[in-house]
Design a protein around this motif. Structure first.
Motif, PDB file in Angstrom:
ATOM      1  N   LYS A   1      -9.598  -4.823   0.942  1.00 42.98           N
ATOM      2  CA  LYS A   1      -9.958  -3.427   0.699  1.00 42.98           C
ATOM      3  C   LYS A   1      -9.978  -3.182  -0.792  1.00 42.98           C
TER       4      LYS A   1
ATOM      5  N   GLU B   1      -9.183   8.816   4.010  1.00 38.57           N
ATOM      6  CA  GLU B   1     -10.320   7.905   4.025  1.00 38.57           C
ATOM      7  C   GLU B   1     -11.431   8.465   4.893  1.00 38.57           C
TER       8      GLU B   1
ATOM      9  N   TYR C   1      -4.987   6.003  -3.295  1.00 34.64           N
ATOM     10  CA  TYR C   1      -5.215   5.306  -2.031  1.00 34.64           C
ATOM     11  C   TYR C   1      -4.341   5.912  -0.945  1.00 34.64           C
TER      12      TYR C   1
ATOM     13  N   ASP D   1       0.231   0.834   4.945  1.00 32.41           N
ATOM     14  CA  ASP D   1      -0.723   0.813   6.056  1.00 32.41           C
ATOM     15  C   ASP D   1      -0.161   0.073   7.254  1.00 32.41           C
TER      16      ASP D   1
ATOM     17  N   LEU E   1      -4.797   6.357   3.473  1.00 32.08           N
ATOM     18  CA  LEU E   1      -5.663   6.238   4.653  1.00 32.08           C
ATOM     19  C   LEU E   1      -5.963   7.593   5.286  1.00 32.08           C
TER      20      LEU E   1
ATOM     21  N   LEU F   1      -9.103  -0.531  -4.028  1.00 33.98           N
ATOM     22  CA  LEU F   1      -8.227   0.573  -4.433  1.00 33.98           C
ATOM     23  C   LEU F   1      -9.019   1.856  -4.628  1.00 33.98           C
TER      24      LEU F   1
ATOM     25  N   THR G   1       0.861  -1.182   0.000  1.00 37.01           N
ATOM     26  CA  THR G   1       0.000   0.000   0.000  1.00 37.01           C
ATOM     27  C   THR G   1       0.899   1.235   0.000  1.00 37.01           C
TER      28      THR G   1
ATOM     29  N   GLU H   1      -5.935   1.922  12.159  1.00 35.39           N
ATOM     30  CA  GLU H   1      -5.033   2.015  11.006  1.00 35.39           C
ATOM     31  C   GLU H   1      -4.381   3.374  10.953  1.00 35.39           C
TER      32      GLU H   1
END
Lengths: 393, 138
Positions: free
Chosen positions: B86, A258, A253, A338, A255, B88, A242, A331
């Motif tokens: 998860k 998010e 992407y 991550d 976090l 993308l 990630t 997270e």
């Protein structure tokens, strides 16, 4: 009369026409491996620590200087830290998890604190949340600076490495203060003022611009890193990679962006992406992320958020409240991907599961090294920014 | 994102594939029959409405440690294996739960779907003595 030779190719490789001719002239059937074929050699790379032998290793097969096959050996993973944490109090667990990364333990410590707070159903005040984001971004800058410096030193670009390291020097004190969670008795006494840090952040941004301008003129660096250790977005996702591995393929992407109720970031740093998916893309992305973190920190200071940088402190009573929930998943966007801490709690026992990006990166090493040259290995390993403690958690 | 992910998957893959589903702040949790593991994960990864491309982690925990709802009694299982996935592009996550007992048969490997599953399955195999298919068998 030429004997027909059976060549068992168990590995993917490219054989030149000259080598094919050489093979045809041999009179016995051979297998293409190092025992019979002198051009193929095997090597094993393994980390070495004085008191902590690890079985993690990397077996590579070489055709001349070219890596034609690589295999990451898991060895025996002790999962010792996950077992250790379950017998500790929340306060002791936060202090113990710092051993995963001595340079920037704040990522793991805050993830664990977040997980304990989720178990309690506790939500953070805006100021507390912002303070944690500040600590994470300073640690992120320090991590990226270290990786870039190591890569430049590996390429013997000492002047540029020195320039990169200067960013760390300018922000040394705030980084040192925010790099870990402290006990109330041992917390540093310094609290830095707005003016000191603001100047440092502005100087840091100027330095990043200078480094980017210098990079544009360094074709040697581009040649050393372009199209090396390439991994595309879907391969990266499948491997569990990630963070920058996805963003270096123009994936959004992150976090920090998010929309989750457990996200620490009310407003997050700018989301930086790059294309290429190779070492050069990740190198540039690290610089962009340093700049984004610096801008974010400046914005936080300039807004009504916090007026000074203070260390994050936890006391011995942390996590002793009643716990209404039975599990929590916290997270954090770490510098390499991550970081996730899962706690499953039932009556008196707890089960901890820690997701470290380094574990997945170690597994993906063969993908980074296939078709690379032997001389690319040190730079590739430096570029990944991982530590063995994080792999064998 | 889904009013009921269980209904969605069962409507695509057949009734009885998803035994139980729970939705909370942490995402969707679906308990499935072990026999459908590969099919469900293949579907979750490749269906254009789902696109769960990222293998977050695979973890094994004792069944007694995981109780999503206070009023649901744990089933007769020794271990729960959680496949956390998860997307993308889509802002959601799904955890697929397998319930394993001492008499459970070999678990299908998903390393052909998610390359990162190889080490994670080996970890669980070594630490919990849960048999997984060899990755070459599929």
């Amino acid at each position: 009369m030429k004997t027909k030779i059976k060549i068992k190719i168990s590995d993917s490789l490219i054989i030149s026409r000259l080598q094919q001719k050489e093979l045809l002239e041999v009179k016995s059937s051979i297998h293409l491996n190092s025992e019979y074929f002198p051009l193929v050699t095997k090597a094993t790379l393994a980390p070495f620590f004085d008191r902590l032998p690890k079985n993690i290793a990397l077996d590579i097969k070489l055709l001349g200087d070219k890596i034609i096959n690589a295999n990451a050996i898991r060895g025996y993973f002790s999962h010792h830290l996950e077992e250790v944490l379950k017998d500790l109090s929340p306060y002791d667990a936060v202090m113990a998890i710092a051993r995963l990364n001595f340079q920037a333990p704040i990522f793991y410590q805050l993830a664990l604190m977040n997980a304990f707070e989720q178990l309690e159903g506790k939500s953070l005040e805006t100021k507390e949340s912002q303070q944690r984001c500040v600590a994470l971004e300073f640690a992120r800058i320090a991590h990226h600076v270290l990786v870039l410096k190591n890569m430049l030193l590996c390429l013997q670009h000492n002047s540029l490495a020195h320039l990169v390291e200067t960013i760390h020097h300018i922000l040394e004190l705030p980084i040192a203060i925010t790099s870990r969670v402290y006990d109330s008795n041992e917390k540093p006494n310094e609290t830095l003022s707005y003016e000191t840090i603001h100047q440092g952040l502005s100087d840091g941004l100027i330095l990043v611009q200078e480094i980017k301008s210098a990079l544009n003129q360094e074709e040697e660096l581009l040649n050393a890193m372009a199209k090396k250790a390439t991994i595309r977005v879907f391969a990266a996702a499948s491997l569990g990679l990630t963070g920058i591995f996805l963003r270096a393929n123009r994936s959004f992407y992150d976090l920090r962006h998010e929309p989750s109720p457990h996200n620490l970031y009310q407003t997050a740093p700018d989301l930086m992406v790059h294309d290429g998916g190779d070492m050069w893309a990740r190198f540039n992305l690290r610089l962009l992320e340093i700049a984004a973190s610096l801008r974010f920190l400046k914005h936080i200071l300039e807004s009504d958020g916090i007026s000074a940088i203070a260390p994050i402190v936890v006391d011995a009573q942390f996590g002793t409240q009643e716990k209404p929930h039975s599990f929590a998943f916290a997270e954090i966007e770490g510098p390499e991907g991550d970081i996730k801490i899962s706690i499953f709690k039932r009556e008196s026992s707890s089960v901890f599961r820690i997701r470290t990006p380094a574990y997945f990166i170690a597994h993906a090493l063969p993908y980074f090294l296939i078709d690379a040259n032997l001389s690319d290995i040190p730079l590739t390993l430096y570029s990944l920014g991982i530590t063995p403690e994080e792999i064998d958690k | 994102m889904f009013t009921s992910i269980k209904s969605f998957i069962n409507s695509r893959l057949g009734k009885g594939v998803v035994i139980e589903d729970i939705t909370n702040d942490f995402g969707y949790f679906i308990t499935i029959d072990q026999n459908y593991l590969y099919s469900v994960l293949f579907f979750l990864k490749n269906d254009p409405d789902l696109r769960l491309n990222i293998l977050d982690q695979i973890i094994a925990i004792p069944s007694s440690s995981f109780l999503p709802k206070k009023d649901i009694e744990p089933r007769e299982s020794d271990l729960k294996i959680l496949y956390q996935l998860k997307s993308l592009k889509l802002p959601y996550r799904v955890t697929v739960i397998l319930e394993i007992t001492s008499s459970s048969k070999t678990i299908a490997t998903i390393s052909h779907l998610y390359a990162g599953a190889h080490w994670l399955e080996k970890d669980i195999q070594e630490n919990f003595l849960v048999p997984f298919e060899e990755s070459g068998e599929r």
